[in-house]
Each structure stands twice: as structure tokens, then as C-alpha cells.
Design a protein around this motif. Sequence first.
Motif, PDB file in Angstrom:
ATOM      1  N   ALA A   1       0.842  -1.208   0.000  1.00  0.00           N
ATOM      2  CA  ALA A   1       0.000   0.000   0.000  1.00  0.00           C
ATOM      3  C   ALA A   1       0.875   1.256   0.000  1.00  0.00           C
ATOM      4  CB  ALA A   1      -0.930  -0.012   1.207  1.00  0.00           C
ATOM      5  N   LEU A   2       1.980   1.236   0.736  1.00  0.00           N
ATOM      6  CA  LEU A   2       2.903   2.376   0.744  1.00  0.00           C
ATOM      7  C   LEU A   2       3.508   2.600  -0.638  1.00  0.00           C
ATOM      8  CD1 LEU A   2       4.857   2.100   4.109  1.00  0.00           C
ATOM      9  CD2 LEU A   2       3.331   3.934   3.395  1.00  0.00           C
ATOM     10  N   ARG A   3       3.826   1.517  -1.328  1.00  0.00           N
ATOM     11  CA  ARG A   3       4.375   1.627  -2.682  1.00  0.00           C
ATOM     12  C   ARG A   3       3.360   2.306  -3.594  1.00  0.00           C
ATOM     13  NH1 ARG A   3       6.543  -3.754  -5.246  1.00  0.00           N
ATOM     14  NH2 ARG A   3       4.433  -4.363  -4.765  1.00  0.00           N
ATOM     15  N   GLN A   4       2.099   1.906  -3.490  1.00  0.00           N
ATOM     16  CA  GLN A   4       1.053   2.519  -4.310  1.00  0.00           C
ATOM     17  C   GLN A   4       0.878   3.997  -3.957  1.00  0.00           C
ATOM     18  OE1 GLN A   4      -2.145  -0.153  -3.389  1.00  0.00           O
ATOM     19  NE2 GLN A   4      -1.570  -1.620  -4.990  1.00  0.00           N
ATOM     20  N   GLN A   5       0.942   4.303  -2.665  1.00  0.00           N
ATOM     21  CA  GLN A   5       0.819   5.693  -2.221  1.00  0.00           C
ATOM     22  C   GLN A   5       1.986   6.533  -2.756  1.00  0.00           C
ATOM     23  OE1 GLN A   5       0.419   6.160   2.021  1.00  0.00           O
ATOM     24  NE2 GLN A   5       0.889   8.326   1.938  1.00  0.00           N
ATOM     25  N   LEU A   6       3.184   5.982  -2.741  1.00  0.00           N
ATOM     26  CA  LEU A   6       4.350   6.683  -3.264  1.00  0.00           C
ATOM     27  C   LEU A   6       4.159   6.997  -4.752  1.00  0.00           C
ATOM     28  CD1 LEU A   6       7.252   7.753  -2.794  1.00  0.00           C
ATOM     29  CD2 LEU A   6       8.066   5.475  -3.430  1.00  0.00           C
ATOM     30  N   HIS A   7       3.617   6.054  -5.500  1.00  0.00           N
ATOM     31  CA  HIS A   7       3.371   6.279  -6.930  1.00  0.00           C
ATOM     32  C   HIS A   7       2.340   7.396  -7.142  1.00  0.00           C
ATOM     33  CE1 HIS A   7       5.979   3.090  -8.125  1.00  0.00           C
ATOM     34  NE2 HIS A   7       5.221   2.128  -7.621  1.00  0.00           N
ATOM     35  N   ARG A   8       1.317   7.443  -6.278  1.00  0.00           N
ATOM     36  CA  ARG A   8       0.301   8.509  -6.396  1.00  0.00           C
ATOM     37  C   ARG A   8       0.923   9.873  -6.101  1.00  0.00           C
ATOM     38  NH1 ARG A   8      -2.929   4.565  -3.966  1.00  0.00           N
ATOM     39  NH2 ARG A   8      -2.616   5.462  -1.896  1.00  0.00           N
ATOM     40  N   VAL A   9       1.753   9.938  -5.059  1.00  0.00           N
ATOM     41  CA  VAL A   9       2.396  11.208  -4.693  1.00  0.00           C
ATOM     42  C   VAL A   9       3.323  11.660  -5.818  1.00  0.00           C
ATOM     43  CG1 VAL A   9       4.024  12.282  -3.083  1.00  0.00           C
ATOM     44  CG2 VAL A   9       2.181  10.839  -2.208  1.00  0.00           C
ATOM     45  N   GLN A  10       4.064  10.731  -6.389  1.00  0.00           N
ATOM     46  CA  GLN A  10       4.974  11.060  -7.495  1.00  0.00           C
ATOM     47  C   GLN A  10       4.226  11.675  -8.673  1.00  0.00           C
ATOM     48  OE1 GLN A  10       6.824   7.026  -7.531  1.00  0.00           O
ATOM     49  NE2 GLN A  10       8.676   8.162  -8.051  1.00  0.00           N
ATOM     50  N   ALA A  11       3.018  11.208  -8.919  1.00  0.00           N
ATOM     51  CA  ALA A  11       2.243  11.675 -10.063  1.00  0.00           C
ATOM     52  C   ALA A  11       1.604  13.042  -9.818  1.00  0.00           C
ATOM     53  CB  ALA A  11       1.155  10.655 -10.410  1.00  0.00           C
ATOM     54  N   GLY A  12       1.535  13.466  -8.554  1.00  0.00           N
ATOM     55  CA  GLY A  12       0.866  14.714  -8.222  1.00  0.00           C
ATOM     56  C   GLY A  12       1.782  15.919  -8.317  1.00  0.00           C
ATOM     57  N   PRO A  13       1.236  17.088  -8.068  1.00  0.00           N
ATOM     58  CA  PRO A  13       2.064  18.302  -8.072  1.00  0.00           C
ATOM     59  C   PRO A  13       2.982  18.308  -6.850  1.00  0.00           C
ATOM     60  CG  PRO A  13      -0.181  18.815  -7.387  1.00  0.00           C
ATOM     61  CD  PRO A  13      -0.165  17.365  -7.783  1.00  0.00           C
ATOM     62  N   LEU A  14       4.223  18.733  -7.066  1.00  0.00           N
ATOM     63  CA  LEU A  14       5.221  18.738  -5.997  1.00  0.00           C
ATOM     64  C   LEU A  14       5.808  20.134  -5.862  1.00  0.00           C
ATOM     65  CD1 LEU A  14       6.954  15.438  -7.053  1.00  0.00           C
ATOM     66  CD2 LEU A  14       5.496  15.751  -5.048  1.00  0.00           C
ATOM     67  N   PRO A  15       6.131  20.539  -4.636  1.00  0.00           N
ATOM     68  CA  PRO A  15       6.732  21.865  -4.465  1.00  0.00           C
ATOM     69  C   PRO A  15       8.131  21.911  -5.082  1.00  0.00           C
ATOM     70  CG  PRO A  15       6.621  20.685  -2.366  1.00  0.00           C
ATOM     71  CD  PRO A  15       5.946  19.836  -3.387  1.00  0.00           C
ATOM     72  N   PRO A  16       8.526  23.061  -5.600  1.00  0.00           N
ATOM     73  CA  PRO A  16       9.855  23.182  -6.197  1.00  0.00           C
ATOM     74  C   PRO A  16      10.954  23.170  -5.139  1.00  0.00           C
ATOM     75  CG  PRO A  16       8.775  25.314  -6.119  1.00  0.00           C
ATOM     76  CD  PRO A  16       7.776  24.308  -5.626  1.00  0.00           C
ATOM     77  N   GLY A  17      12.188  23.016  -5.595  1.00  0.00           N
ATOM     78  CA  GLY A  17      13.327  23.138  -4.690  1.00  0.00           C
ATOM     79  C   GLY A  17      13.971  21.836  -4.284  1.00  0.00           C
ATOM     80  N   ARG A  18      13.451  20.722  -4.706  1.00  0.00           N
ATOM     81  CA  ARG A  18      14.016  19.413  -4.374  1.00  0.00           C
ATOM     82  C   ARG A  18      14.173  18.603  -5.645  1.00  0.00           C
ATOM     83  NH1 ARG A  18      15.904  20.122  -0.265  1.00  0.00           N
ATOM     84  NH2 ARG A  18      14.816  20.561   1.629  1.00  0.00           N
ATOM     85  N   ASN A  19      15.107  17.695  -5.629  1.00  0.00           N
ATOM     86  CA  ASN A  19      15.216  16.724  -6.711  1.00  0.00           C
ATOM     87  C   ASN A  19      14.314  15.560  -6.312  1.00  0.00           C
ATOM     88  OD1 ASN A  19      15.858  14.773  -8.554  1.00  0.00           O
ATOM     89  ND2 ASN A  19      18.069  15.102  -8.448  1.00  0.00           N
ATOM     90  N   TRP A  20      13.026  15.717  -6.566  1.00  0.00           N
ATOM     91  CA  TRP A  20      12.037  14.747  -6.107  1.00  0.00           C
ATOM     92  C   TRP A  20      12.266  13.365  -6.703  1.00  0.00           C
ATOM     93  CZ3 TRP A  20       9.703  15.665  -1.842  1.00  0.00           C
ATOM     94  CH2 TRP A  20       9.457  16.978  -1.451  1.00  0.00           C
ATOM     95  N   ASP A  21      12.795  13.289  -7.919  1.00  0.00           N
ATOM     96  CA  ASP A  21      13.065  11.977  -8.514  1.00  0.00           C
ATOM     97  C   ASP A  21      14.031  11.183  -7.641  1.00  0.00           C
ATOM     98  OD1 ASP A  21      11.395  12.403 -10.670  1.00  0.00           O
ATOM     99  OD2 ASP A  21      13.002  13.095 -11.993  1.00  0.00           O
ATOM    100  N   GLU A  22      15.065  11.836  -7.130  1.00  0.00           N
ATOM    101  CA  GLU A  22      16.035  11.153  -6.266  1.00  0.00           C
ATOM    102  C   GLU A  22      15.434  10.829  -4.897  1.00  0.00           C
ATOM    103  OE1 GLU A  22      19.326   9.963  -7.020  1.00  0.00           O
ATOM    104  OE2 GLU A  22      18.246  10.201  -8.904  1.00  0.00           O
ATOM    105  N   VAL A  23      14.643  11.745  -4.348  1.00  0.00           N
ATOM    106  CA  VAL A  23      13.981  11.489  -3.058  1.00  0.00           C
ATOM    107  C   VAL A  23      13.103  10.249  -3.190  1.00  0.00           C
ATOM    108  CG1 VAL A  23      12.282  12.364  -1.398  1.00  0.00           C
ATOM    109  CG2 VAL A  23      14.061  13.902  -2.293  1.00  0.00           C
ATOM    110  N   PHE A  24      12.255  10.229  -4.213  1.00  0.00           N
ATOM    111  CA  PHE A  24      11.339   9.104  -4.414  1.00  0.00           C
ATOM    112  C   PHE A  24      12.087   7.821  -4.771  1.00  0.00           C
ATOM    113  CE2 PHE A  24       8.073  12.490  -5.606  1.00  0.00           C
ATOM    114  CZ  PHE A  24       7.546  12.516  -4.324  1.00  0.00           C
ATOM    115  N   ARG A  25      13.176   7.963  -5.475  1.00  0.00           N
ATOM    116  CA  ARG A  25      13.963   6.780  -5.854  1.00  0.00           C
ATOM    117  C   ARG A  25      14.400   5.996  -4.622  1.00  0.00           C
ATOM    118  NH1 ARG A  25      19.943   7.286  -8.396  1.00  0.00           N
ATOM    119  NH2 ARG A  25      20.461   5.096  -8.421  1.00  0.00           N
ATOM    120  N   PHE A  26      14.952   6.692  -3.634  1.00  0.00           N
ATOM    121  CA  PHE A  26      15.455   5.998  -2.455  1.00  0.00           C
ATOM    122  C   PHE A  26      14.339   5.619  -1.483  1.00  0.00           C
ATOM    123  CE2 PHE A  26      19.290   7.454  -4.365  1.00  0.00           C
ATOM    124  CZ  PHE A  26      20.167   6.413  -4.106  1.00  0.00           C
ATOM    125  N   GLN A  27      13.259   6.367  -1.475  1.00  0.00           N
ATOM    126  CA  GLN A  27      12.098   5.924  -0.701  1.00  0.00           C
ATOM    127  C   GLN A  27      11.562   4.629  -1.298  1.00  0.00           C
ATOM    128  OE1 GLN A  27       9.438   9.310  -0.635  1.00  0.00           O
ATOM    129  NE2 GLN A  27      10.641  10.331   0.957  1.00  0.00           N
TER     130      GLN A  27
END
Length: 183
Positions: A128-154
Motif C-alpha cells: 500500500a505504501l508503494r502505491q501511495q508513493l506512486h500517487r504522490v509522485q504523479a501529483g504536483p510537488l513543491p519546487p526546490g528538491r530533486n524529487w526523482d532522487e527522493v522518491f527513488r530511495f524511498q
Amino acid sequence: MEYLILGLLLLTPMTGYELQRFIKQNLALICSSSAGSVQTALAKLEREGRIAAEEAMEGRRRKKTFSITGQGRQAFEAWVAQPMQTGKVKNMELARMFFLGLARPGQRAAAIRDYLRQMEETQTVLTALRQQLHRVQAGPLPPGRNWDEVFRFQGYTIEYGIAAAEFERQWYSRLLEELEEEE
């Protein structure tokens, strides 16, 4: 707990309640999500100058939002850059396994069946956490972070947990079969 909080506050400022809720929903398999442990860690981090709190009134309630300071950022960066240590990972259930030969045969099988049930629940939570992570990745994200790398390691962390739970389920299932054949 302190470094976990620092990492979360690096992502976004949060209240103590938001931190506790996030930990309970997403990280309970890693650490305690009790209000006491979160509040204790927040007080310590604030005393050390690693986080700062901003208070605001929200209706009749005072809301305290925490953010990471420069000192906290430096402490977190030093901690996260350290090599991971195998000696820090403890599984106290292995101590129970070590002494399971002192229990009655029926108790042994029952303990292992219950552990298998818990591992199935763990896999369900992580999936369920994996699915939630995929939903968050698809949504709008605040600027200022390399979200791809954050999500990659999560994602790596979640996948590790799923694989570890699957390994334990397979291993304990074989042990249970062996014990049931002996009964």
C-alpha cells in the motif's frame, strides 16, 4: 528518531501532529510512532538548535510548525552520508527463535504461524505504501528538491521491506512445514 524528523523537515515544515501522523502512516515499520517519542525528539532538537518552531493561532488553538535550521541541515547531511552499519540492525525475534526449542512443540508452531501472519500484514502495508508513493509522485510537488532522487530511495526502502518480508515468509513457512511433519 531525531534524524528521521530532521529528514522529514528537510522535505517540508510540519507540526508535531503532522510528523507523528506521517510516521505512523508511512514509517511505523522503521520506528515508534508514539506521540511521546516524537515530542521528546522535537524538544531535544529544538534545544540543540537543529529545528526552530513558529507559532501561529489557528482558530482558538495554537499551532506550532517546525522547520529545520542550518545546524540541523548540517547534522542531517553528516548523518546521512555515513556508511550504513550492519551491526545497528537488530532483530529481537531471532532471540526468541534461539530459545524456541525450550517451548512445547505446539507453542513453537503457533508462534511461527502468528509471525507468518504478521509478515503477511507487513507486506500488505508496504505494498500500500508503494502505491501511495506512486500517487504522490504523479501529483504536483513543491519546487526546490530533486524529487526523482527522493522518491527513488524511498522506493528502494519500500522494495527492500517487501523483499525482506517475502524472504522471511518463505523461510518461516519451510520451518513450519518441518515442525508440522514432526507433530
